[in-house]
Structure formats: C-alpha cells, structure tokens
Scaffold this active site. Sequence first.
Site, PDB file in Angstrom:
ATOM      1  N   VAL A 112      27.566 -44.927 -23.436  1.00 31.70           N
ATOM      2  CA  VAL A 112      26.952 -46.306 -24.048  1.00 31.70           C
ATOM      3  C   VAL A 112      26.142 -46.979 -22.967  1.00 31.70           C
ATOM      4  O   VAL A 112      26.827 -47.896 -22.574  1.00 31.70           O
ATOM      5  CB  VAL A 112      27.214 -47.003 -25.241  1.00 31.70           C
ATOM      6  N   ARG A 118      28.368 -52.947 -28.850  1.00 41.37           N
ATOM      7  CA  ARG A 118      28.555 -53.197 -30.171  1.00 41.37           C
ATOM      8  C   ARG A 118      27.225 -52.625 -30.956  1.00 41.37           C
ATOM      9  O   ARG A 118      27.059 -54.080 -32.076  1.00 41.37           O
ATOM     10  CB  ARG A 118      28.727 -54.676 -29.866  1.00 41.37           C
ATOM     11  N   ILE A 121      27.421 -47.582 -31.502  1.00 40.08           N
ATOM     12  CA  ILE A 121      27.688 -46.243 -31.178  1.00 40.08           C
ATOM     13  C   ILE A 121      28.824 -45.548 -30.885  1.00 40.08           C
ATOM     14  O   ILE A 121      29.086 -44.170 -31.186  1.00 40.08           O
ATOM     15  CB  ILE A 121      26.398 -46.350 -29.979  1.00 40.08           C
ATOM     16  N   TYR A 151      39.867 -45.412 -27.548  1.00 41.68           N
ATOM     17  CA  TYR A 151      40.664 -44.889 -27.660  1.00 41.68           C
ATOM     18  C   TYR A 151      41.944 -44.122 -29.177  1.00 41.68           C
ATOM     19  O   TYR A 151      41.698 -43.641 -29.057  1.00 41.68           O
ATOM     20  CB  TYR A 151      40.487 -43.043 -27.217  1.00 41.68           C
ATOM     21  N   TYR A 434      38.202 -34.510 -16.645  1.00 42.21           N
ATOM     22  CA  TYR A 434      37.670 -33.834 -17.448  1.00 42.21           C
ATOM     23  C   TYR A 434      36.581 -35.220 -18.031  1.00 42.21           C
ATOM     24  O   TYR A 434      37.216 -36.311 -18.859  1.00 42.21           O
ATOM     25  CB  TYR A 434      37.746 -32.900 -18.369  1.00 42.21           C
TER      26      TYR A 434
END
Length: 434
Positions: A112, A118, A121, A151, A434
Amino acid sequence: MAAIDARDVPADPVSEERLSASGLEYRVVDMSDPGQRRGFARADARGFLDKEPDDETIRLMGEMMSERRNLGVYAPGADMPVATVDSWVTPMTVPGASGASIDLWAISAVTVAATHRRRGIARNLLEGELRAAASAGVPVAGLTATEATIYGRYGFGPAVPVSKLRVEARRAGGISLPAADDVTVEYIEPEDLIAALDEVHERARLDRVGDVPGWPLRWRRMAGLVPGDDRARHVRGVRAVDADGVTRGVLAYTLDERNDEFAADLAIRHLDAETPEALRALWAFAVNHDLVRDVHADLRPVDDPLPWLVANQRAVQNTVHDHGWLRILDVPAALAARTYRAPLELVLRVSDPLGLADGSWRLRIGSDGRAIVEVTTDAPDLVLGVDALSSLYLGGVSATTLRAAGRISASAEVAAAVQDAFACAVAPALTIWY
C-alpha cells in the site's frame, strides 16, 4: 501442479464495492498490457523499498506475474496502482506419505503506497484474497510476512518458525566431512546453479512439511542472474553429488570482505539438501572454508543439525523467528488432508471473525493417522480462534504452548493429546520467501 488456477477467480465483489465507495478502483491487472505491467512492477518495487525497476527487470517480473492473479487498487485516472497483491494456488507439503500436499492460496506482493495508508485498503486486499480463495474451494491460504503484526487480524497464524543461524567459523572447531564415497562437493557455474537449485528444491520439498515449490525468477535471483543485483558478481555456487553422480544438495552464497582483517563472512543465499550426507557436506564446505570468519544463514529448519555438527556448539547463534503464516479457510478439508502421529477424538469450536471457518466439528483420528471431521453441536473440548488452529495445523507450534499463552481453551490433558497427535517427527520448514 494445483488443479485450481487462481487467474480464473475474479476480483472479490465485496472489496470492489467497499473501495469503490472510497473513490478507488479495485481490479485484476492485465499483465499482457505493457502499461499495466509496468505500473504494477513499479508499485511493487516502491512498496518493498526497492529501486525503480528497469525494462529488463519489468520484463522478468512480468513473466513471473503472468502465472499469477494480480490485483491493483487505482486512484482515479492513475496508471500506477496505489496498492497491489498477487496470488496463486500451489501445493504445500503436509504430514503424510512423501509428496502429501494440500492446495495453498499463496499471497504475495502486498503493498500500500505511503500516500494511501489507513484507508482500509490493506483490509480489503487481504479479506478479498481470503474470500476469493474460499469461493474457489482452496482450503488454506498462506504468506510470508515482512511485518509480524499485520496478519493476525485476518485470521493468519504463524505456523512455520525458522532459524537464523550465525556461526563463528574459527571458534566452531570445524565439521568432519562425510566419507568421499558418500558425497563430493564441486563448484558450478551460475546457469548450472539455477538448474541445481530448482532440481534439488523440487525433490527435497516433497518430504519437508510446510514447503512449497519455487519458480524460475526465484532461482535466477538466488544465482545472481537478475539485472540490477549489486551482489550478482559475488554469488558463487556449489553442489553435493552422491556416488551415482546425482546432485543431492546445493548451496548459493556470497563472500563479503571484512574491513577489520584479511577475511570474509560467508552469507548463504539458499541451502537445500535432500539427504543428510549432502547437508553435512555443504555445511562443512561453508564452516570449514578458508579465510571465513562468520557464516550466516536464514530460513533454516528449527531442528537443523548444524549445532551438532560442530565441535563447539557455543559458536552457533540460533535466532528462531516466524516465517510461514497460514490461514485455514475450510476446517474439514484442511484437517482431513494430513495424517497424525497419535489417535485423538475431540470436539473443537473454531471462531472466525470473517465467518469463513467458523463452526464446531468432531475430529476423529484413527490408529492409521487419518482424520474424519464432522459438524457437531456437542460441547467443545477445545476452543480456539482460526489463527491458533492455523498455527497448530502443521505441527510446528505446540498446543501446550498456545494453552499456556491463553491462545486456546482446553484442559491440560486435551492440549497434550492435541500436541501428541499434531506433532511431526521433523520440524516443518519453509525455505523460501513468497
């Protein structure tokens, strides 16, 4: 090759609607279009703090990304996206017979722009990937994270920890070489190094729980054969060859001169081996190398035998860190895809804020290690979030540890039984980013 092609899956309509309400366009990027390809590659480089890519770099990235599902978020009238993500479906090795695997929705290139932080997105990128994967019938999503605090909110759990190793070569006391009849080590040219990296990894990963296939650009980069790599001329490669002349191990590395003495540090870019003899030979090559002060290696399995190969274990510094993150999307499919080390029967209640893996199931594991998973309304023996279940999935994270941390709710006896069933004889490993 996975049966599902992520490129056939459209952009998630929920994320598309949300971002559209903010004046942003969320869409699949056409990598056959030179302008879209260039814009995506530049945004990816910007997001990961890389330098502006040249034409050859963009061409190579385009070749790789053409095999993936690429999405961008665009401000009105812009040719370059303000956010990116790409994904593909790949086999991930799971506990079981050699080559046992599950389809994994691999997520990469999550960026992003600093100008658009913020605004929700990232949330829509990640949730859109998870909904897309679930809609395609892929039971597990995964990623490797540059930042560790992002995450978990999307249901990912760290599932494959790895070791970062530093060896003080002179203090280590050396490593005994395997018998010459077992394996020999020889230098190889860069183009041959690419082929050896691919060949050995593809065989070795079949017995390495948590690992996934590599791809051509990955091996070119490890061999120092991509444009713009300032370290390219420093890359060297060796391979370990068995008595039949078959390459069983491969090492790509650089030698970085030290300023304080006539010596160098040996930095391992990639080390792969499919036999213990090949692994010992390659570690011996690195640690015993003349004029080397320190040896550095990352993405090593947490049970790498290196400390037991050297005479002085105190010369080895081992830093364990998170690397492979998983996110279960289909609990019955995921749990039934692997085998287990001990019988078990319990009811687990899984909470999932996105609703994708929410529910209660009875898990029955027989003496053959196979699991049957059925929906149930019975009272649970184990209560946990989808992130904790995802961490437990490959056996690389202890159920008793998660109980102690308050991440799962179960009796001590149930946590111990889960640990006995889910654990692996060899630690899971993921030897690539990855």
